[in-house]
Design a protein around this motif. Structure first.
Motif, PDB file in Angstrom:
ATOM      1  N   PHE A 102      -6.650  -1.815  44.016  1.00  0.00           N
ATOM      2  CA  PHE A 102      -7.360  -2.100  42.917  1.00  0.00           C
ATOM      3  C   PHE A 102      -6.413  -2.906  41.908  1.00  0.00           C
ATOM      4  O   PHE A 102      -6.538  -3.820  41.408  1.00  0.00           O
ATOM      5  CB  PHE A 102      -7.826  -0.976  41.944  1.00  0.00           C
ATOM      6  CG  PHE A 102      -9.017  -0.282  42.392  1.00  0.00           C
ATOM      7  CD1 PHE A 102     -10.114  -1.272  42.342  1.00  0.00           C
ATOM      8  CD2 PHE A 102      -9.224   0.852  42.672  1.00  0.00           C
ATOM      9  CE1 PHE A 102     -11.306  -0.498  42.916  1.00  0.00           C
ATOM     10  CE2 PHE A 102     -10.605   1.415  42.939  1.00  0.00           C
ATOM     11  CZ  PHE A 102     -11.576   0.539  43.152  1.00  0.00           C
ATOM     12  N   TYR A 103      -5.245  -2.531  42.022  1.00  0.00           N
ATOM     13  CA  TYR A 103      -4.092  -3.224  41.388  1.00  0.00           C
ATOM     14  C   TYR A 103      -3.965  -4.649  41.864  1.00  0.00           C
ATOM     15  O   TYR A 103      -3.698  -5.372  40.922  1.00  0.00           O
ATOM     16  CB  TYR A 103      -2.753  -2.393  41.501  1.00  0.00           C
ATOM     17  CG  TYR A 103      -1.501  -3.116  40.604  1.00  0.00           C
ATOM     18  CD1 TYR A 103      -1.368  -3.086  39.310  1.00  0.00           C
ATOM     19  CD2 TYR A 103      -0.536  -3.665  41.431  1.00  0.00           C
ATOM     20  CE1 TYR A 103       0.072  -3.519  38.767  1.00  0.00           C
ATOM     21  CE2 TYR A 103       0.760  -4.241  41.129  1.00  0.00           C
ATOM     22  CZ  TYR A 103       0.864  -4.294  39.605  1.00  0.00           C
ATOM     23  OH  TYR A 103       1.924  -4.802  39.048  1.00  0.00           O
ATOM     24  N   TRP A 104      -3.716  -4.814  43.071  1.00  0.00           N
ATOM     25  CA  TRP A 104      -3.225  -6.284  43.424  1.00  0.00           C
ATOM     26  C   TRP A 104      -4.661  -6.988  43.536  1.00  0.00           C
ATOM     27  O   TRP A 104      -4.596  -8.214  43.273  1.00  0.00           O
ATOM     28  CB  TRP A 104      -2.668  -6.037  44.779  1.00  0.00           C
ATOM     29  CG  TRP A 104      -1.401  -5.454  44.854  1.00  0.00           C
ATOM     30  CD1 TRP A 104      -0.914  -4.098  45.326  1.00  0.00           C
ATOM     31  CD2 TRP A 104      -0.199  -6.215  44.246  1.00  0.00           C
ATOM     32  NE1 TRP A 104       0.627  -4.121  45.054  1.00  0.00           N
ATOM     33  CE2 TRP A 104       0.884  -5.234  44.625  1.00  0.00           C
ATOM     34  CE3 TRP A 104       0.083  -7.413  43.797  1.00  0.00           C
ATOM     35  CZ2 TRP A 104       2.225  -5.604  44.210  1.00  0.00           C
ATOM     36  CZ3 TRP A 104       1.349  -7.610  43.513  1.00  0.00           C
ATOM     37  CH2 TRP A 104       2.523  -6.991  43.651  1.00  0.00           C
ATOM     38  N   LEU A 105      -5.855  -6.562  43.817  1.00  0.00           N
ATOM     39  CA  LEU A 105      -6.823  -7.261  43.363  1.00  0.00           C
ATOM     40  C   LEU A 105      -6.886  -7.828  42.013  1.00  0.00           C
ATOM     41  O   LEU A 105      -7.265  -9.012  41.598  1.00  0.00           O
ATOM     42  CB  LEU A 105      -8.192  -6.277  43.507  1.00  0.00           C
ATOM     43  CG  LEU A 105      -8.658  -6.192  45.064  1.00  0.00           C
ATOM     44  CD1 LEU A 105      -9.911  -5.220  45.058  1.00  0.00           C
ATOM     45  CD2 LEU A 105      -9.086  -7.617  45.592  1.00  0.00           C
ATOM     46  N   ALA A 106      -6.553  -6.901  40.949  1.00  0.00           N
ATOM     47  CA  ALA A 106      -6.487  -7.445  39.540  1.00  0.00           C
ATOM     48  C   ALA A 106      -5.346  -8.350  39.398  1.00  0.00           C
ATOM     49  O   ALA A 106      -5.758  -9.634  38.666  1.00  0.00           O
ATOM     50  CB  ALA A 106      -6.184  -6.136  38.690  1.00  0.00           C
ATOM     51  N   VAL A 107      -4.201  -8.279  39.921  1.00  0.00           N
ATOM     52  CA  VAL A 107      -3.044  -9.305  39.860  1.00  0.00           C
ATOM     53  C   VAL A 107      -3.782 -10.645  40.459  1.00  0.00           C
ATOM     54  O   VAL A 107      -3.185 -11.673  39.694  1.00  0.00           O
ATOM     55  CB  VAL A 107      -1.894  -8.766  40.801  1.00  0.00           C
ATOM     56  CG1 VAL A 107      -0.925  -9.781  40.702  1.00  0.00           C
ATOM     57  CG2 VAL A 107      -1.207  -7.399  39.889  1.00  0.00           C
ATOM     58  N   LEU A 108      -4.273 -10.659  41.634  1.00  0.00           N
ATOM     59  CA  LEU A 108      -4.586 -11.847  42.318  1.00  0.00           C
ATOM     60  C   LEU A 108      -5.894 -12.652  41.515  1.00  0.00           C
ATOM     61  O   LEU A 108      -5.665 -13.764  41.380  1.00  0.00           O
ATOM     62  CB  LEU A 108      -5.249 -11.415  43.505  1.00  0.00           C
ATOM     63  CG  LEU A 108      -5.795 -12.947  44.427  1.00  0.00           C
ATOM     64  CD1 LEU A 108      -4.524 -13.821  44.810  1.00  0.00           C
ATOM     65  CD2 LEU A 108      -6.312 -12.294  45.868  1.00  0.00           C
ATOM     66  N   ALA A 109      -6.700 -11.911  40.779  1.00  0.00           N
ATOM     67  CA  ALA A 109      -7.755 -12.294  39.842  1.00  0.00           C
ATOM     68  C   ALA A 109      -7.110 -13.048  38.674  1.00  0.00           C
ATOM     69  O   ALA A 109      -7.206 -14.142  38.160  1.00  0.00           O
ATOM     70  CB  ALA A 109      -8.694 -11.430  39.433  1.00  0.00           C
ATOM     71  N   THR A 110      -5.883 -12.301  38.116  1.00  0.00           N
ATOM     72  CA  THR A 110      -5.247 -12.779  36.967  1.00  0.00           C
ATOM     73  C   THR A 110      -4.716 -14.432  37.173  1.00  0.00           C
ATOM     74  O   THR A 110      -4.585 -14.983  36.474  1.00  0.00           O
ATOM     75  CB  THR A 110      -4.247 -11.916  36.350  1.00  0.00           C
ATOM     76  OG1 THR A 110      -3.312 -11.621  37.235  1.00  0.00           O
ATOM     77  CG2 THR A 110      -5.082 -10.404  35.828  1.00  0.00           C
ATOM     78  N   PHE A 111      -3.964 -14.445  38.568  1.00  0.00           N
ATOM     79  CA  PHE A 111      -3.195 -15.671  38.787  1.00  0.00           C
ATOM     80  C   PHE A 111      -4.341 -16.618  39.013  1.00  0.00           C
ATOM     81  O   PHE A 111      -4.019 -17.897  38.270  1.00  0.00           O
ATOM     82  CB  PHE A 111      -2.526 -15.299  39.934  1.00  0.00           C
ATOM     83  CG  PHE A 111      -1.402 -14.853  39.873  1.00  0.00           C
ATOM     84  CD1 PHE A 111      -0.158 -15.722  39.530  1.00  0.00           C
ATOM     85  CD2 PHE A 111      -0.935 -13.532  39.617  1.00  0.00           C
ATOM     86  CE1 PHE A 111       1.079 -15.206  39.314  1.00  0.00           C
ATOM     87  CE2 PHE A 111       0.373 -13.214  39.548  1.00  0.00           C
ATOM     88  CZ  PHE A 111       1.304 -13.881  39.336  1.00  0.00           C
ATOM     89  N   ALA A 112      -5.533 -16.447  39.642  1.00  0.00           N
ATOM     90  CA  ALA A 112      -6.500 -17.602  39.938  1.00  0.00           C
ATOM     91  C   ALA A 112      -7.116 -17.840  38.681  1.00  0.00           C
ATOM     92  O   ALA A 112      -7.191 -18.904  38.105  1.00  0.00           O
ATOM     93  CB  ALA A 112      -7.673 -16.811  40.664  1.00  0.00           C
ATOM     94  N   MET A 113      -7.469 -17.082  37.666  1.00  0.00           N
ATOM     95  CA  MET A 113      -8.069 -17.316  36.390  1.00  0.00           C
ATOM     96  C   MET A 113      -7.036 -17.913  35.560  1.00  0.00           C
ATOM     97  O   MET A 113      -7.427 -18.774  34.696  1.00  0.00           O
ATOM     98  CB  MET A 113      -8.416 -15.886  35.719  1.00  0.00           C
ATOM     99  CG  MET A 113      -9.454 -16.262  34.232  1.00  0.00           C
ATOM    100  SD  MET A 113      -9.545 -14.667  33.377  1.00  0.00           S
ATOM    101  CE  MET A 113      -8.015 -14.281  32.745  1.00  0.00           C
TER     102      MET A 113
END
Length: 274
Positions: free
Chosen positions: A146-157
């Motif tokens: 969950f943590y790394w999914l959130a991190v990846l999404a924050t970078f793309a957004m």
């Protein structure tokens, strides 16, 4: 004495071993985080425009997978392993946002809210399953996913948001950087002055670091005709990489960002923004 519940025993064992997979949140965390966001922007742009773009994206994806496997293979937080993955997320996340805009033709004002919705879905699912979004509770594989999914999404957004303000809204890179710098200070003020929710404050600040760092990287690297200073993406990426190596090496030796045993307990009251 009655035997301890098996799940409670497993949780207690995890806590006692202190198997946290993320660093303490200190000023060093925010410094390296901003450096990686800026470096990821410059490196991605340099690779895409200086080698075959499909090869560049392929290399970015490969580096991301290698770093991800390495991070999940270790049993505790290791500075260089963790930050290597953050760097690869920064590079690959930038490529994902850029491909969405340049190759697929999706406008930034569309991709930004789409990535934001995906991030909100990750947070919602994470909280519904684990009942916490605290990064001080990242000591199980599922929470780490969950943590790394959130991190990846924050970078793309964040990449899409930074490009949207700079190009779509015609603010330019420096003005965009100033806007995001102010927004970055908002959660800190809310946390320290108004005692706002520390989990929300952290993640809000975390999201803003992406467009903040990327806007400064573009300001230094992009040509003067594009509202930049014209130093070049390659030069900017190289300098930022040197700084990242220096700080990560310092953290690896000093261990100033290693969470101590009390911080691995599932307690939101022990969460700190800085």
């Amino acid at each position: 004495m009655e035997p301890m519940n098996e799940q409670a025993a497993n949780n207690k064992d995890l806590v006692n071993r202190g198997l946290s997979k993320v660093p303490r949140i200190t000023v060093y965390f925010w410094i390296v985080k901003l450096l990686t966001t800026a470096m990821g922007e410059s490196t991605s742009d340099y690779l895409v425009y200086h080698i075959n773009p499909y090869l560049a994206v392929g290399l970015g994806a490969l580096g991301f997978v290698v770093a991800l496997v390495l991070q999940f293979s270790v049993r505790k937080y290791i500075a260089w392993v963790y930050w290597f993955l953050v760097v690869m997320v920064a590079i690959f996340g930038t490529m994902v946002a850029d491909v969405t805009h340049i190759v697929l033709g999706v406008p930034y004002y569309v991709s930004t809210p789409v990535f934001a919705i995906f991030l909100a879905a990750v947070f919602s699912t994470w909280y519904r399953v684990e009942r916490t979004l605290s990064i001080h509770s990242i000591f199980t594989p599922r929470r780490e996913v969950f943590y790394w999914l959130a991190v990846l999404a924050t970078f793309a957004m964040g990449t899409a948001a930074g490009d949207m303000t700079a190009t779509t809204f015609h603010l330019g890179y420096f003005a965009s950087a100033m806007v995001f710098a102010v927004l970055f200070l908002v959660p800190a003020a809310g946390y320290f002055i108004f005692n706002r929710n520390e989990i929300f404050s952290f993640w809000f600040a975390y999201v803003i670091t992406r467009p903040l760092g990327a806007s400064f990287a573009d300001w230094f690297g992009k040509p003067k005709g594009s509202s930049g200073l014209g130093y070049g993406d390659g030069i900017v990426a190289t300098i930022l990489t040197v700084f990242i190596i220096f700080f990560v090496a310092y953290l690896a030796v000093s261990r100033k960002d290693v969470q101590r045993e009390p911080e691995t307990r599932i307690s939101e009251s022990q969460f700190t923004l800085f």
